[in-house]
Design an enzyme around this catalytic site. Structure first.
Site, PDB file in Angstrom:
ATOM      1  N   TYR A  90       0.727  -1.582   0.464  1.00  0.00           N
ATOM      2  CA  TYR A  90      -0.177  -0.164   0.165  1.00  0.00           C
ATOM      3  C   TYR A  90       0.572   1.784   0.006  1.00  0.00           C
ATOM      4  O   TYR A  90       0.363   2.151  -0.609  1.00  0.00           O
ATOM      5  CB  TYR A  90      -0.821  -0.079   0.866  1.00  0.00           C
ATOM      6  CG  TYR A  90      -1.984  -1.355   1.098  1.00  0.00           C
ATOM      7  CD1 TYR A  90      -3.040  -0.516   0.707  1.00  0.00           C
ATOM      8  CD2 TYR A  90      -1.500  -2.206   1.586  1.00  0.00           C
ATOM      9  CE1 TYR A  90      -3.880  -1.831   0.536  1.00  0.00           C
ATOM     10  CE2 TYR A  90      -2.177  -3.527   1.827  1.00  0.00           C
ATOM     11  CZ  TYR A  90      -3.786  -3.535   1.222  1.00  0.00           C
ATOM     12  OH  TYR A  90      -4.830  -4.276   0.839  1.00  0.00           O
ATOM     13  N   ASN A 150     -12.273  -0.326  -5.200  1.00  0.00           N
ATOM     14  CA  ASN A 150     -12.431  -0.717  -6.384  1.00  0.00           C
ATOM     15  C   ASN A 150     -13.384  -1.830  -7.342  1.00  0.00           C
ATOM     16  O   ASN A 150     -13.509  -2.783  -6.973  1.00  0.00           O
ATOM     17  CB  ASN A 150     -11.372  -1.563  -6.560  1.00  0.00           C
ATOM     18  CG  ASN A 150     -10.793  -1.901  -8.429  1.00  0.00           C
ATOM     19  OD1 ASN A 150     -11.240  -1.513  -8.939  1.00  0.00           O
ATOM     20  ND2 ASN A 150      -9.833  -2.974  -8.614  1.00  0.00           N
TER      21      ASN A 150
END
Length: 153
Positions: free
Chosen positions: A91, A114
Protein backbone atom coordinates in the site's frame (compact mmCIF):
# COMPACT_ATOMS: atom_id res chain seq x y z
CA UNK A 1 -26.39 -1.15 -18.50
CA UNK A 2 -26.24 -4.90 -18.87
CA UNK A 3 -25.13 -7.74 -16.63
CA UNK A 4 -24.08 -11.33 -16.88
CA UNK A 5 -23.49 -13.85 -14.09
CA UNK A 6 -20.51 -16.14 -14.63
CA UNK A 7 -19.11 -19.05 -12.66
CA UNK A 8 -15.55 -18.84 -11.39
CA UNK A 9 -13.26 -20.57 -8.89
CA UNK A 10 -14.28 -17.78 -6.50
CA UNK A 11 -18.00 -18.47 -6.91
CA UNK A 12 -20.44 -16.50 -9.03
CA UNK A 13 -19.29 -13.16 -10.40
CA UNK A 14 -21.68 -10.56 -11.79
CA UNK A 15 -20.21 -8.59 -14.67
CA UNK A 16 -21.80 -5.20 -15.40
CA UNK A 17 -21.13 -3.18 -18.55
CA UNK A 18 -22.51 -0.57 -20.86
CA UNK A 19 -21.93 -0.64 -24.63
CA UNK A 20 -18.37 0.71 -24.32
CA UNK A 21 -16.74 -0.78 -21.22
CA UNK A 22 -16.93 -3.06 -18.21
CA UNK A 23 -18.17 -1.04 -15.24
CA UNK A 24 -18.22 -3.54 -12.35
CA UNK A 25 -17.40 -7.02 -11.21
CA UNK A 26 -19.39 -8.04 -8.15
CA UNK A 27 -18.59 -11.12 -6.08
CA UNK A 28 -21.84 -13.08 -5.97
CA UNK A 29 -25.02 -12.35 -7.86
CA UNK A 30 -26.43 -8.92 -8.39
CA UNK A 31 -29.81 -8.12 -9.82
CA UNK A 32 -30.79 -4.48 -9.96
CA UNK A 33 -33.90 -3.11 -11.61
CA UNK A 34 -31.75 -0.68 -13.60
CA UNK A 35 -29.79 -3.54 -15.19
CA UNK A 36 -30.81 -5.86 -17.99
CA UNK A 37 -29.46 -9.40 -18.13
CA UNK A 38 -28.10 -9.72 -21.64
CA UNK A 39 -25.37 -11.42 -23.64
CA UNK A 40 -23.22 -8.73 -25.19
CA UNK A 41 -19.93 -8.92 -27.06
CA UNK A 42 -18.22 -6.97 -24.30
CA UNK A 43 -19.59 -9.11 -21.45
CA UNK A 44 -18.67 -12.26 -23.38
CA UNK A 45 -15.14 -10.91 -23.88
CA UNK A 46 -14.85 -10.18 -20.16
CA UNK A 47 -16.08 -13.67 -19.28
CA UNK A 48 -13.71 -15.30 -21.77
CA UNK A 49 -10.71 -13.34 -20.46
CA UNK A 50 -11.60 -14.10 -16.84
CA UNK A 51 -11.91 -17.83 -17.59
CA UNK A 52 -8.51 -17.78 -19.31
CA UNK A 53 -7.04 -15.89 -16.36
CA UNK A 54 -8.42 -18.48 -13.93
CA UNK A 55 -6.90 -21.26 -16.06
CA UNK A 56 -3.54 -19.47 -16.00
CA UNK A 57 -3.41 -18.82 -19.74
CA UNK A 58 -4.08 -15.06 -19.62
CA UNK A 59 -1.84 -12.67 -17.75
CA UNK A 60 -3.03 -9.29 -19.05
CA UNK A 61 -6.63 -8.23 -19.66
CA UNK A 62 -7.67 -6.40 -22.83
CA UNK A 63 -11.37 -5.87 -22.14
CA UNK A 64 -12.09 -2.14 -21.89
CA UNK A 65 -12.87 -0.96 -18.35
CA UNK A 66 -14.31 2.30 -17.09
CA UNK A 67 -14.52 2.44 -13.31
CA UNK A 68 -16.24 5.37 -11.65
CA UNK A 69 -14.49 7.06 -8.74
CA UNK A 70 -12.77 10.11 -7.37
CA UNK A 71 -9.60 11.53 -8.91
CA UNK A 72 -7.55 9.84 -6.16
CA UNK A 73 -9.28 6.48 -6.59
CA UNK A 74 -8.77 6.62 -10.35
CA UNK A 75 -5.04 7.33 -9.83
CA UNK A 76 -4.76 4.28 -7.56
CA UNK A 77 -6.71 2.03 -9.93
CA UNK A 78 -4.74 3.21 -12.96
CA UNK A 79 -1.51 2.42 -11.15
CA UNK A 80 -2.74 -1.02 -10.09
CA UNK A 81 -3.30 -1.95 -13.74
CA UNK A 82 0.49 -1.67 -14.18
CA UNK A 83 1.34 -4.15 -11.38
CA UNK A 84 2.39 -7.27 -13.30
CA UNK A 85 0.79 -10.68 -13.02
CA UNK A 86 2.51 -12.71 -10.32
CA UNK A 87 3.87 -9.66 -8.50
CA UNK A 88 2.76 -7.74 -5.43
CA UNK A 89 3.20 -4.21 -4.19
CA UNK A 90 2.58 -2.65 -0.78
CA UNK A 91 0.00 0.00 0.00
CA UNK A 92 2.87 2.35 0.85
CA UNK A 93 4.56 1.71 -2.49
CA UNK A 94 1.33 2.54 -4.32
CA UNK A 95 0.93 5.75 -2.32
CA UNK A 96 4.50 6.77 -3.12
CA UNK A 97 4.15 5.85 -6.81
CA UNK A 98 1.09 8.08 -7.26
CA UNK A 99 2.88 10.99 -5.60
CA UNK A 100 1.18 10.92 -2.22
CA UNK A 101 3.44 8.88 0.11
CA UNK A 102 1.43 9.63 3.27
CA UNK A 103 -1.84 8.38 1.77
CA UNK A 104 -1.34 4.72 2.68
CA UNK A 105 -4.76 4.39 4.34
CA UNK A 106 -6.44 6.22 1.48
CA UNK A 107 -4.86 3.73 -0.94
CA UNK A 108 -6.40 0.96 1.17
CA UNK A 109 -9.79 2.66 1.01
CA UNK A 110 -9.48 3.09 -2.77
CA UNK A 111 -8.64 -0.62 -3.06
CA UNK A 112 -11.73 -1.44 -1.01
CA UNK A 113 -13.88 0.62 -3.40
CA UNK A 114 -12.37 -0.88 -6.58
CA UNK A 115 -15.45 -1.65 -8.71
CA UNK A 116 -13.58 -3.98 -11.10
CA UNK A 117 -11.58 -6.39 -8.93
CA UNK A 118 -9.41 -9.05 -10.57
CA UNK A 119 -9.09 -7.04 -13.81
CA UNK A 120 -7.94 -4.00 -11.82
CA UNK A 121 -5.74 -6.20 -9.63
CA UNK A 122 -6.18 -4.79 -6.13
CA UNK A 123 -5.52 -8.33 -4.86
CA UNK A 124 -1.84 -7.70 -5.66
CA UNK A 125 -1.58 -5.03 -2.95
CA UNK A 126 -0.27 -6.38 0.34
CA UNK A 127 1.03 -5.08 3.66
CA UNK A 128 4.58 -3.71 3.79
CA UNK A 129 5.70 -7.00 5.38
CA UNK A 130 4.01 -9.01 2.60
CA UNK A 131 1.00 -9.95 4.72
CA UNK A 132 -2.49 -10.19 3.31
CA UNK A 133 -4.63 -7.40 4.62
CA UNK A 134 -8.03 -6.36 3.42
CA UNK A 135 -9.92 -7.38 0.33
CA UNK A 136 -13.48 -6.40 -0.47
CA UNK A 137 -14.01 -9.81 -2.09
CA UNK A 138 -12.97 -11.67 1.09
CA UNK A 139 -9.41 -12.37 2.17
CA UNK A 140 -9.66 -16.05 1.18
CA UNK A 141 -10.35 -14.95 -2.42
CA UNK A 142 -7.33 -12.63 -2.35
CA UNK A 143 -5.23 -15.59 -1.29
CA UNK A 144 -6.72 -17.79 -4.05
CA UNK A 145 -5.99 -15.15 -6.69
CA UNK A 146 -2.39 -14.74 -5.55
CA UNK A 147 -2.01 -18.54 -5.41
CA UNK A 148 -3.30 -18.75 -9.02
CA UNK A 149 -0.60 -16.26 -9.99
CA UNK A 150 2.07 -18.43 -8.38
CA UNK A 151 2.54 -16.40 -5.20
CA UNK A 152 2.48 -17.97 -1.76
CA UNK A 153 1.56 -15.17 0.64
Amino acid sequence: MYYKIVNSPLGDLTLVANEQALQKIVFGTLAEDSLEEKETTLLNQAEDELQKYFKGTLKKFAVPVKPQGSYFQMAVWDYLKMVPYGDTISYGQVAKAIGNPKAVRAVGQANNKNPIPIIIPCHRVVGKDGSLIGYSGKLENKKKLLDMEGLKP
